[in-house]
Scaffold this motif. Structure first.
Motif, PDB file in Angstrom:
ATOM      1  N   ALA A 235     -59.110   7.200  17.468  1.00  0.00           N
ATOM      2  CA  ALA A 235     -59.048   8.412  18.289  1.00  0.00           C
ATOM      3  C   ALA A 235     -58.833   9.640  17.419  1.00  0.00           C
ATOM      4  O   ALA A 235     -59.420  10.713  17.665  1.00  0.00           O
ATOM      5  N   THR A 236     -57.985   9.468  16.409  1.00  0.00           N
ATOM      6  CA  THR A 236     -57.747  10.588  15.504  1.00  0.00           C
ATOM      7  C   THR A 236     -59.006  10.922  14.718  1.00  0.00           C
ATOM      8  O   THR A 236     -59.352  12.095  14.506  1.00  0.00           O
ATOM      9  N   ALA A 237     -59.718   9.890  14.229  1.00  0.00           N
ATOM     10  CA  ALA A 237     -60.959  10.132  13.488  1.00  0.00           C
ATOM     11  C   ALA A 237     -62.009  10.782  14.373  1.00  0.00           C
ATOM     12  O   ALA A 237     -62.837  11.571  13.897  1.00  0.00           O
ATOM     13  N   TRP A 238     -61.999  10.477  15.660  1.00  0.00           N
ATOM     14  CA  TRP A 238     -62.948  11.080  16.598  1.00  0.00           C
ATOM     15  C   TRP A 238     -62.766  12.577  16.646  1.00  0.00           C
ATOM     16  O   TRP A 238     -63.736  13.329  16.780  1.00  0.00           O
ATOM     17  N   GLN A 239     -61.525  13.029  16.512  1.00  0.00           N
ATOM     18  CA  GLN A 239     -61.243  14.470  16.527  1.00  0.00           C
ATOM     19  C   GLN A 239     -61.842  15.153  15.306  1.00  0.00           C
ATOM     20  O   GLN A 239     -62.229  16.314  15.367  1.00  0.00           O
ATOM     21  N   HIS A 240     -61.948  14.392  14.231  1.00  0.00           N
ATOM     22  CA  HIS A 240     -62.481  14.991  13.008  1.00  0.00           C
ATOM     23  C   HIS A 240     -63.997  14.985  13.007  1.00  0.00           C
ATOM     24  O   HIS A 240     -64.635  15.994  12.693  1.00  0.00           O
ATOM     25  N   ASN A 241     -64.590  13.809  13.314  1.00  0.00           N
ATOM     26  CA  ASN A 241     -66.047  13.696  13.285  1.00  0.00           C
ATOM     27  C   ASN A 241     -66.452  12.561  14.236  1.00  0.00           C
ATOM     28  O   ASN A 241     -66.217  11.388  13.957  1.00  0.00           O
ATOM     29  N   THR A 243     -69.376  11.349  15.127  1.00  0.00           N
ATOM     30  CA  THR A 243     -70.427  10.440  14.653  1.00  0.00           C
ATOM     31  C   THR A 243     -69.871   9.406  13.676  1.00  0.00           C
ATOM     32  O   THR A 243     -70.131   8.187  13.761  1.00  0.00           O
ATOM     33  N   VAL A 244     -69.089   9.910  12.692  1.00  0.00           N
ATOM     34  CA  VAL A 244     -68.494   9.001  11.690  1.00  0.00           C
ATOM     35  C   VAL A 244     -67.541   8.010  12.358  1.00  0.00           C
ATOM     36  O   VAL A 244     -67.531   6.820  12.055  1.00  0.00           O
ATOM     37  N   ALA A 248     -68.146   4.011  12.351  1.00  0.00           N
ATOM     38  CA  ALA A 248     -67.148   3.180  11.668  1.00  0.00           C
ATOM     39  C   ALA A 248     -66.532   2.157  12.621  1.00  0.00           C
ATOM     40  O   ALA A 248     -66.318   0.995  12.255  1.00  0.00           O
ATOM     41  N   LEU A 249     -66.245   2.602  13.855  1.00  0.00           N
ATOM     42  CA  LEU A 249     -65.658   1.668  14.823  1.00  0.00           C
ATOM     43  C   LEU A 249     -66.626   0.524  15.165  1.00  0.00           C
ATOM     44  O   LEU A 249     -66.231  -0.655  15.234  1.00  0.00           O
ATOM     45  N   LEU A 250     -67.915   0.867  15.385  1.00  0.00           N
ATOM     46  CA  LEU A 250     -68.890  -0.173  15.686  1.00  0.00           C
ATOM     47  C   LEU A 250     -69.063  -1.144  14.523  1.00  0.00           C
ATOM     48  O   LEU A 250     -69.125  -2.373  14.702  1.00  0.00           O
ATOM     49  N   THR A 251     -69.118  -0.582  13.308  1.00  0.00           N
ATOM     50  CA  THR A 251     -69.275  -1.435  12.123  1.00  0.00           C
ATOM     51  C   THR A 251     -68.038  -2.311  11.917  1.00  0.00           C
ATOM     52  O   THR A 251     -68.141  -3.498  11.580  1.00  0.00           O
TER      53      THR A 251
END
Length: 664
Positions: A235-241, A243-244, A248-251
């Protein structure tokens, strides 16, 4: 007694030991027993079966109840009652109260009855002996009988076929015995009588899934913690980008799933192969001593592995290479069937099947196929490693992206997520591998059980035509007749030269099988048969070893002695329950023959009345008549024969009057 073919001698001894290879008790059957609510006809049939099996005392009891007590009176029943009274004994041995049974059926037979001629011939045989002048008409009377009547009369009246006119009847009896000796496919069926009823196919059940509540709790807790921490980082990474974070979550999810799945396959194959290697390893064998179930299974596997050595294979190499498999299979059979009431030979079919299967796989080169099947391939290893690396890289990008927003909290969450994901993966990996192991075990057990059931069914079908006890008794009677003919030819005797004769049948040394039906005598795969021929010059004794299954004889021994050469004869029961026949000579060691075995563990657990079985076996072994004849000679010498004839006149007249009174 040392049997040999070296010629006559007066020294006889017997120091051989007898060993029972195996035994079987077949039942329940209805040959010699009747139901609680029995009819007179059923009682008669049981008596007739006992008579044909050589159990004359039991036959007399059944026939007395059917004919005298239940009034089952007709020509056939009267004929067999008469035969039962005379079977296996002389007139001197016939007690007056049994002659009275014949008087109870006075006037019961009509002259036109189909059994009248047979009854009259019995009377003719009694009254024709021991006249010096030949009796006339016996052959013509004999020709009138049916095959059933002729066979039964020759079997049970042989003690009374001693006049010169009856040589023709003996010749006929000998010819019939030679023809019937191999009748009913004896050579292919006789061995089956000694096979016990096989016990059904079994396999050890698959080990249960070994996952306790603690493992499930830990796996659930670590999974929940991993989801929370990874979700926070994502969730935190979603705030940053966005797409990334999504990539990353799917991979990460795909990599974790693929790596765990590959890891489960890797782990269960590795553990299963290691378990089988340990099972078939060359560890020290289990030592079993004595004559218990485990020891007998040991001997079965040793015997069949030696017997089923593959072609063009060094036996030592074969036994060495298969030592681990042999021990594992042996342990399984012992575990599955080690019960107090199980005879080891009841599972011999399974031992043969297992050993034959090992031999087949060895010859096909597939004995160690499990190692190929459970080998962890390079592709599987690479798939597991690469997917794990992909998951790690994806997780790293996810943490890097989230750290751009909240560095401290994401760092702490990443550490917790890493630990929880690692623990979760290990726990679920072990749980999944255990379920995979259990599933593979179940499939393997089902396959093994199907194969064993098929082998069991094949063995059962093979035993479907097992001979009954009446067939065994008939074959043995034929063997006795053939032996007597050989003895008379050997000593160049005619029937009128034989004043009296007696048989003793004992189990032969050193190894033999034995079996019996419920309420029947023991039958042996190998017999030691002693024939005593009393002539005017003395006693001729012939001993032969009979392989009953093959109907062959060997080790003929001839012993001749005068009437005054032996002093005593007896049958003694030893402390362990054996019955031993002993004939003491004046100038040699006693002739000792073990006639019955002591009760064994198998007998005591499977046989409801081992003592009765011993008594029945003694009766069918011919001991009653042999003792009567030999004890008389030991007491009175050669004069016994004349005295016996004189003593028989009264019962002979009584029986003849009772027989003639049967006719209306």
């Amino acid at each position: 007694m040392n049997d040999s073919s070296s010629g006559p001698t007066n020294v006889a001894q017997d120091s051989a030991n007898v060993a029972v290879q195996a035994e079987a008790i077949h039942g329940p059957v209805n040959i010699y027993q009747v139901a609680a609510t029995r009819s007179a006809e059923e009682i008669f049939q049981a008596g007739l079966n006992c008579l044909r099996a050589g159990m004359a005392p039991e036959a007399r009891e059944h026939l007395r109840e059917a004919v005298v007590v239940r009034s089952y009176v007709n020509g056939r029943s009267c004929f067999y009652l008469l035969l039962a009274l005379l079977s296996g004994r002389t007139l001197q041995q016939l007690p007056p109260n049994e002659i009275d049974m014949l008087r109870c059926v006075r006037g019961a037979v009509k002259d036109d009855d189909a059994w009248a001629d047979a009854i009259k011939l019995v009377d003719h045989l009694l009254t024709s002996r021991p006249q010096e002048s030949p009796a006339v008409g016996l052959e013509q009377e004999f020709q009138k009988l049916t095959d059933e009547q002729r066979n039964d009369l020759l079997q049970h009246m042989e003690m009374f076929l001693d006049s010169s006119a009856e040589d023709a009847l003996w010749a006929r009896a000998f010819e019939a015995a030679k023809d019937d000796r191999y009748a009913l496919n004896r050579l292919d069926r006789a061995w089956k009588f000694f096979q016990p009823e096989p016990i059904g196919a079994r396999v050890r059940p698959a080990d249960p899934v070994l996952v306790g509540p603690g493992a499930w709790t830990a796996a659930t807790a670590t999974t929940a913690l991993a989801l929370v921490t990874v979700g926070f980082v994502g969730a935190t990474a979603w705030q940053h980008n966005e797409t990334v974070a999504l990539s990353a979550l799917l991979t990460l999810t795909a990599g974790c799933y693929a790596s765990v799945r590959s890891g489960v396959e890797w782990r269960w194959k590795k553990e299963r192969r290691q378990a089988k290697d340990r099972e078939y390893s060359h560890r020290p064998a289990t030592t079993t001593r004595g004559d218990g179930f485990a020891s007998k299974i040991d001997r079965q596997f040793s015997h069949y592995f030696a017997l089923y050595t593959p072609n063009d294979t060094d036996p030592a190499l074969w036994l060495s290479e298969t030592a681990g498999i042999r021990r594992a299979l042996r342990d399984e059979v012992v575990t599955l069937y080690r019960e107090s009431t199980v005879n080891a030979k009841r599972v011999a079919w399974l031992t043969r099947y297992l050993v034959a299967d090992v031999t087949r796989r060895w010859q096909a080169g597939g004995l160690w196929d499990y190692r190929k099947e459970l080998r962890v391939s390079v592709l599987l290893r690479m798939r597991c490693v690469l997917t794990s690396i992909a998951a790690i890289v994806a997780g790293g990008f996810l943490v890097w992206s989230a750290a751009q927003v909240r560095p401290l909290l994401v760092s702490l969450a990443a550490i917790v997520a890493l630990a929880s994901v690692w623990s979760m993966a290990r726990l679920w990996l072990r749980i999944a591998a255990e379920y995979r192991r259990h599933s593979a075990d179940k499939r393997e057990k089902e396959r093994l059980l199907a194969g064993r059931r098929a082998a069991f069914d094949r063995w059962k079908r093979k035993l479907d035509d097992r001979p009954d006890d009446l067939e065994m008794a008939r074959w043995l009677e034929c063997d006795r007749k053939v032996l007597m003919e050989q003895a008379m030819d050997l000593y160049r005797l005619k029937r009128q030269d034989v004043l009296a004769h007696a048989f003793i049948e004992a189990p032969a040394t050193p190894f033999y099988d034995r079996a019996r039906i419920e309420n029947g005598p023991w039958r042996y795969s190998k017999y030691k048969i002693l024939l005593f021929l009393l002539t005017k010059d003395g006693v001729r004794q012939l001993t032969q070893h009979l392989d009953f299954r093959k109907a062959t004889t060997r080790s003929r021994a001839r012993i001749n002695y005068r009437y005054d050469a032996f002093t005593s004869v007896q049958v003694a029961e030893t402390d362990n329950g054996e019955n031993v026949f002993e004939l003491t000579l004046t100038n040699g060691d006693p002739i000792k023959v073990k006639v019955t075995d002591p009760p064994t563990d198998v007998t005591e657990t499977e046989d409801t009345d081992p003592q009765n079985a011993s008594q029945l076996t003694l009766g069918t072994a011919g001991l009653g008549n042999a003792l009567h004849v030999l004890e008389g000679v030991a007491a009175e010498g050669k004069k016994w024969i004349a005295f016996e004839r004189q003593r028989e006149k009264v019962p002979q007249a009584e029986v003849s009057r009772a027989v003639n009174a049967m006719f209306a």
